[in-house]
Design a protein around this motif. Structure first.
Motif, PDB file in Angstrom:
ATOM      1  N   GLY A 155      39.390  34.218  46.823  1.00 51.74           N
ATOM      2  CA  GLY A 155      38.927  32.803  46.567  1.00 51.74           C
ATOM      3  C   GLY A 155      38.588  32.500  45.301  1.00 51.74           C
ATOM      4  N   HIS A 156      38.524  33.356  44.337  1.00 47.77           N
ATOM      5  CA  HIS A 156      37.866  33.331  43.074  1.00 47.77           C
ATOM      6  C   HIS A 156      39.038  32.525  42.073  1.00 47.77           C
ATOM      7  CE1 HIS A 156      34.347  35.473  43.741  1.00 47.77           C
ATOM      8  NE2 HIS A 156      34.999  36.143  44.388  1.00 47.77           N
ATOM      9  N   ARG A 157      38.689  31.688  41.177  1.00 49.52           N
ATOM     10  CA  ARG A 157      39.555  31.144  40.522  1.00 49.52           C
ATOM     11  C   ARG A 157      39.226  31.136  39.084  1.00 49.52           C
ATOM     12  NH1 ARG A 157      42.030  31.876  44.313  1.00 49.52           N
ATOM     13  NH2 ARG A 157      42.954  30.167  45.717  1.00 49.52           N
ATOM     14  N   ASN A 158      37.773  31.358  38.643  1.00 44.27           N
ATOM     15  CA  ASN A 158      37.156  31.678  37.657  1.00 44.27           C
ATOM     16  C   ASN A 158      36.808  33.245  37.208  1.00 44.27           C
ATOM     17  OD1 ASN A 158      37.230  28.734  36.945  1.00 44.27           O
ATOM     18  ND2 ASN A 158      35.499  28.350  38.252  1.00 44.27           N
ATOM     19  N   ILE A 159      37.538  33.741  36.605  1.00 42.40           N
ATOM     20  CA  ILE A 159      37.542  35.321  36.434  1.00 42.40           C
ATOM     21  C   ILE A 159      37.302  35.630  35.096  1.00 42.40           C
ATOM     22  CG2 ILE A 159      38.300  37.459  37.462  1.00 42.40           C
ATOM     23  CD1 ILE A 159      39.916  35.782  39.704  1.00 42.40           C
ATOM     24  N   GLY A 160      36.300  36.638  34.663  1.00 45.08           N
ATOM     25  CA  GLY A 160      36.125  37.155  33.450  1.00 45.08           C
ATOM     26  C   GLY A 160      36.690  38.379  33.627  1.00 45.08           C
ATOM     27  N   PHE A 161      36.491  38.927  32.126  1.00 44.23           N
ATOM     28  CA  PHE A 161      36.954  40.392  32.096  1.00 44.23           C
ATOM     29  C   PHE A 161      36.108  41.183  31.154  1.00 44.23           C
ATOM     30  CE2 PHE A 161      39.497  43.427  29.423  1.00 44.23           C
ATOM     31  CZ  PHE A 161      40.062  44.062  30.403  1.00 44.23           C
ATOM     32  N   LEU A 162      35.662  42.374  31.476  1.00 47.76           N
ATOM     33  CA  LEU A 162      35.004  43.204  30.430  1.00 47.76           C
ATOM     34  C   LEU A 162      35.757  44.524  30.294  1.00 47.76           C
ATOM     35  CD1 LEU A 162      31.640  43.417  33.024  1.00 47.76           C
ATOM     36  CD2 LEU A 162      31.637  43.125  30.390  1.00 47.76           C
ATOM     37  N   GLY A 163      35.954  44.504  28.959  1.00 53.17           N
ATOM     38  CA  GLY A 163      36.917  45.669  28.543  1.00 53.17           C
ATOM     39  C   GLY A 163      36.603  46.214  27.241  1.00 53.17           C
ATOM     40  N   LEU A 182      29.704  29.688  34.540  1.00 52.31           N
ATOM     41  CA  LEU A 182      29.984  31.131  34.695  1.00 52.31           C
ATOM     42  C   LEU A 182      31.034  31.338  35.395  1.00 52.31           C
ATOM     43  CD1 LEU A 182      26.546  32.798  34.578  1.00 52.31           C
ATOM     44  CD2 LEU A 182      28.257  33.177  32.556  1.00 52.31           C
ATOM     45  N   PRO A 183      31.989  32.679  35.287  1.00 55.84           N
ATOM     46  CA  PRO A 183      32.913  32.870  36.264  1.00 55.84           C
ATOM     47  C   PRO A 183      32.276  33.321  37.468  1.00 55.84           C
ATOM     48  CG  PRO A 183      33.195  34.048  34.082  1.00 55.84           C
ATOM     49  CD  PRO A 183      31.900  33.342  34.172  1.00 55.84           C
ATOM     50  N   THR A 184      32.920  33.196  38.540  1.00 58.56           N
ATOM     51  CA  THR A 184      32.362  33.569  39.986  1.00 58.56           C
ATOM     52  C   THR A 184      32.757  35.077  40.116  1.00 58.56           C
ATOM     53  OG1 THR A 184      34.507  33.046  41.040  1.00 58.56           O
ATOM     54  CG2 THR A 184      32.541  31.375  40.747  1.00 58.56           C
ATOM     55  N   ALA A 185      33.545  35.485  39.196  1.00 53.95           N
ATOM     56  CA  ALA A 185      33.918  37.264  39.303  1.00 53.95           C
ATOM     57  C   ALA A 185      34.069  37.834  37.988  1.00 53.95           C
ATOM     58  CB  ALA A 185      35.236  37.188  40.274  1.00 53.95           C
ATOM     59  N   PHE A 186      34.101  38.957  37.804  1.00 52.91           N
ATOM     60  CA  PHE A 186      34.659  39.606  36.836  1.00 52.91           C
ATOM     61  C   PHE A 186      35.459  40.957  37.320  1.00 52.91           C
ATOM     62  CE2 PHE A 186      31.163  37.555  34.510  1.00 52.91           C
ATOM     63  CZ  PHE A 186      31.776  37.417  33.094  1.00 52.91           C
ATOM     64  N   LEU A 187      36.429  41.276  36.226  1.00 52.74           N
ATOM     65  CA  LEU A 187      37.165  42.540  36.264  1.00 52.74           C
ATOM     66  C   LEU A 187      36.651  43.326  35.274  1.00 52.74           C
ATOM     67  CD1 LEU A 187      39.400  44.583  37.275  1.00 52.74           C
ATOM     68  CD2 LEU A 187      40.743  43.479  35.477  1.00 52.74           C
ATOM     69  N   ALA A 188      35.890  44.552  35.584  1.00 53.96           N
ATOM     70  CA  ALA A 188      35.565  45.416  34.431  1.00 53.96           C
ATOM     71  C   ALA A 188      36.930  46.623  34.365  1.00 53.96           C
ATOM     72  CB  ALA A 188      34.543  46.065  34.922  1.00 53.96           C
ATOM     73  N   ALA A 189      37.166  46.985  33.150  1.00 57.33           N
ATOM     74  CA  ALA A 189      38.264  48.089  32.909  1.00 57.33           C
ATOM     75  C   ALA A 189      37.847  49.481  33.125  1.00 57.33           C
ATOM     76  CB  ALA A 189      38.710  47.944  31.357  1.00 57.33           C
ATOM     77  N   SER A 190      36.463  49.625  33.569  1.00 59.85           N
ATOM     78  CA  SER A 190      35.978  50.962  34.056  1.00 59.85           C
ATOM     79  C   SER A 190      34.679  50.668  34.906  1.00 59.85           C
ATOM     80  CB  SER A 190      35.771  51.826  32.678  1.00 59.85           C
ATOM     81  OG  SER A 190      34.419  51.598  32.423  1.00 59.85           O
ATOM     82  N   ASP A 191      34.736  51.931  35.524  1.00 57.67           N
ATOM     83  CA  ASP A 191      33.346  51.660  36.516  1.00 57.67           C
ATOM     84  C   ASP A 191      32.286  51.750  35.860  1.00 57.67           C
ATOM     85  OD1 ASP A 191      35.269  51.546  38.767  1.00 57.67           O
ATOM     86  OD2 ASP A 191      34.767  53.659  39.364  1.00 57.67           O
ATOM     87  N   MET A 192      31.984  52.702  34.843  1.00 59.60           N
ATOM     88  CA  MET A 192      30.702  52.738  33.980  1.00 59.60           C
ATOM     89  C   MET A 192      30.485  51.262  33.352  1.00 59.60           C
ATOM     90  SD  MET A 192      29.777  55.718  34.440  1.00 59.60           S
ATOM     91  CE  MET A 192      28.528  55.637  33.308  1.00 59.60           C
ATOM     92  N   ILE A 232      25.251  39.874  43.956  1.00 69.08           N
ATOM     93  CA  ILE A 232      26.561  40.414  43.992  1.00 69.08           C
ATOM     94  C   ILE A 232      26.953  40.347  45.412  1.00 69.08           C
ATOM     95  CG2 ILE A 232      28.153  42.219  43.393  1.00 69.08           C
ATOM     96  CD1 ILE A 232      26.220  42.742  40.994  1.00 69.08           C
ATOM     97  N   PRO A 233      28.002  39.789  46.005  1.00 76.71           N
ATOM     98  CA  PRO A 233      28.842  39.302  45.275  1.00 76.71           C
ATOM     99  C   PRO A 233      28.869  37.774  45.487  1.00 76.71           C
ATOM    100  CG  PRO A 233      29.934  39.955  47.525  1.00 76.71           C
ATOM    101  CD  PRO A 233      28.241  40.357  47.474  1.00 76.71           C
ATOM    102  N   GLN A 234      27.767  37.286  46.025  1.00 73.06           N
ATOM    103  CA  GLN A 234      27.673  35.841  46.388  1.00 73.06           C
ATOM    104  C   GLN A 234      27.618  35.024  45.137  1.00 73.06           C
ATOM    105  OE1 GLN A 234      25.563  38.216  47.515  1.00 73.06           O
ATOM    106  NE2 GLN A 234      25.071  38.186  49.597  1.00 73.06           N
ATOM    107  N   ASP A 235      27.042  35.243  44.055  1.00 73.90           N
ATOM    108  CA  ASP A 235      26.811  34.730  43.083  1.00 73.90           C
ATOM    109  C   ASP A 235      28.115  34.845  41.563  1.00 73.90           C
ATOM    110  OD1 ASP A 235      24.881  33.089  43.550  1.00 73.90           O
ATOM    111  OD2 ASP A 235      23.434  34.751  43.251  1.00 73.90           O
ATOM    112  N   VAL A 236      28.081  36.428  41.842  1.00 76.85           N
ATOM    113  CA  VAL A 236      29.235  37.102  40.629  1.00 76.85           C
ATOM    114  C   VAL A 236      29.614  38.374  41.524  1.00 76.85           C
ATOM    115  CG1 VAL A 236      29.558  38.211  38.470  1.00 76.85           C
ATOM    116  CG2 VAL A 236      27.650  36.416  38.761  1.00 76.85           C
TER     117      VAL A 236
END
Length: 344
Positions: free
Chosen positions: A187-195, A252-262, A278-282
């Motif tokens: 259900g997320h539409r606003n998704i950020g990226f950490l990489g 803010l985005p409601t979710a993020f994809l991180a490129a690595s677990d660390m 987490i995960p209710q807010d982000v």
């Protein structure tokens, strides 16, 4: 049979430190206490190096006197293992060592990209007869890489972008895309990226970012520049940038994809310290599935990469190319799998 990783785990040092001690590599100092503890672990675990500086013996690995199918193999890892503590690379190195052993060969050394900036070390690595082949784990300095290819008869890459050599890895673009599609399905539409960026120093060219963008584009979802956090592959910076982003009043985005677990785990700490849930807010998803991911709080949703198997297959590929089994450089892509946990 004991491996370098077994010794490293028992002593509490990196695999490369163990490799330097058992191979009498004096390019970097190892203090006397650590050196003695390594040799104690060697004796206790029954590890047999190809040539030991401790006793000068030249006993070969394995019990057969026949010419090994794989010979003496070196390994070059792109990152500084001590700095990153190799939660991702260590299983790959274990797979490489196990594969070499199972095919009657010997792991001659493990060095990282920083080591090879020394001309003396590079010359030692490429000297005639030092090794029969090298496995390069991720991209290293282009000049160093070209020198290795000119002097070493067989080179196999792991996640190396060079079509002229055999390579083993996983589809980074598709792994990231799969994780984003999971977030969209939740259900997320606003998704950020950490990489982070690669050698191009441009994060938009990095495959995991491209997978993220492709999934967002296909879903008709907008990317916001301020949601793209370039951590330079540094866990501390991942924490700092996430903390800073969460302090901004903008949406803010409601979710993020991180490129690595660390990076994901350090970002999760920033979320908690900002009194968010987490995960209710982000929600946070990631890629790698390092051992600690299942113990994060909450357990981290991540894409499992078959790290040990990637290393083992790379060793097997060296056996195959020494036996001329492939008329052209082969590219072997291993499958990944999403492991859904409570962080999403």
């Amino acid at each position: 049979m004991a491996t370098l990783k077994d010794i490293a785990d028992q002593v509490g040092v990196s695999i490369s430190t163990v490799s330097r001690v058992v191979n009498n590599d004096t390019s970097r100092a190892v203090n006397a206490d650590t050196r003695q503890r390594i040799w104690d672990a060697v004796a206790q675990l029954g590890y047999h190096a190809g040539k030991s500086a401790k006793d000068g013996a030249g006993a070969k690995r394995g019990t057969s006197a026949r010419q090994p199918a794989i010979g003496k193999i070196g390994c070059i890892v792109a990152v500084n293992q001590n700095k990153y503590n190799h939660p991702y690379f260590s299983p790959i190195l274990e797979g490489i060592e196990r594969g070499i052993q199972e095919h009657g060969g010997e792991l001659a050394y493990i060095h990282n990209g920083e080591d090879l900036k020394s001309p003396e070390m590079l010359n030692k690595v490429i000297q005639e007869g030092a090794v029969d082949g090298i496995i390069v784990v991720e991209s290293i300095d282009p000049d160093v890489y070209d020198t290795i290819k000119r002097h070493i008869p067989y080179v196999v890459g792991i996640d190396v972008s060079d079509p002229s050599i055999p390579s083993v890895g996983y589809d980074r673009l598709m792994a990231a895309k799969h994780a984003v599609q999971h977030l969209i399905a939740r259900g997320h539409r606003n998704i950020g990226f950490l990489g982070g960026s690669g050698r191009s120093l441009d994060i938009t060219k990095e495959k995991r970012y491209r997978g993220y963008k492709e999934a967002m584009d296909e879903a008709g979802l907008a990317l916001q520049k301020e949601w793209i956090l370039d951590t330079e592959w540094n866990a501390e910076k991942s924490y700092t940038l996430m903390k800073r982003a969460l302090e901004k009043p903008a949406k803010l985005p409601t979710a993020f994809l991180a490129a690595s677990d660390m990076m994901a785990i350090s970002a999760m700490r920033a979320v908690f310290e900002s009194d968010l849930r987490i995960p209710q807010d982000v929600a946070i998803a990631s890629i790698d599935n390092i051992d600690f991911a299942q113990y994060a709080s909450p357990p981290l949703t991540t894409v499992h990469i078959p790290k040990f198997e990637i290393g083992w297959v790379a060793a097997k590929t060296l056996v195959d190319i020494r036996q001329n089994k492939y008329p052209l450089p082969v590219k072997i892509t291993l499958p990944f799998e999403l492991v859904a946990r409570q962080s999403t």
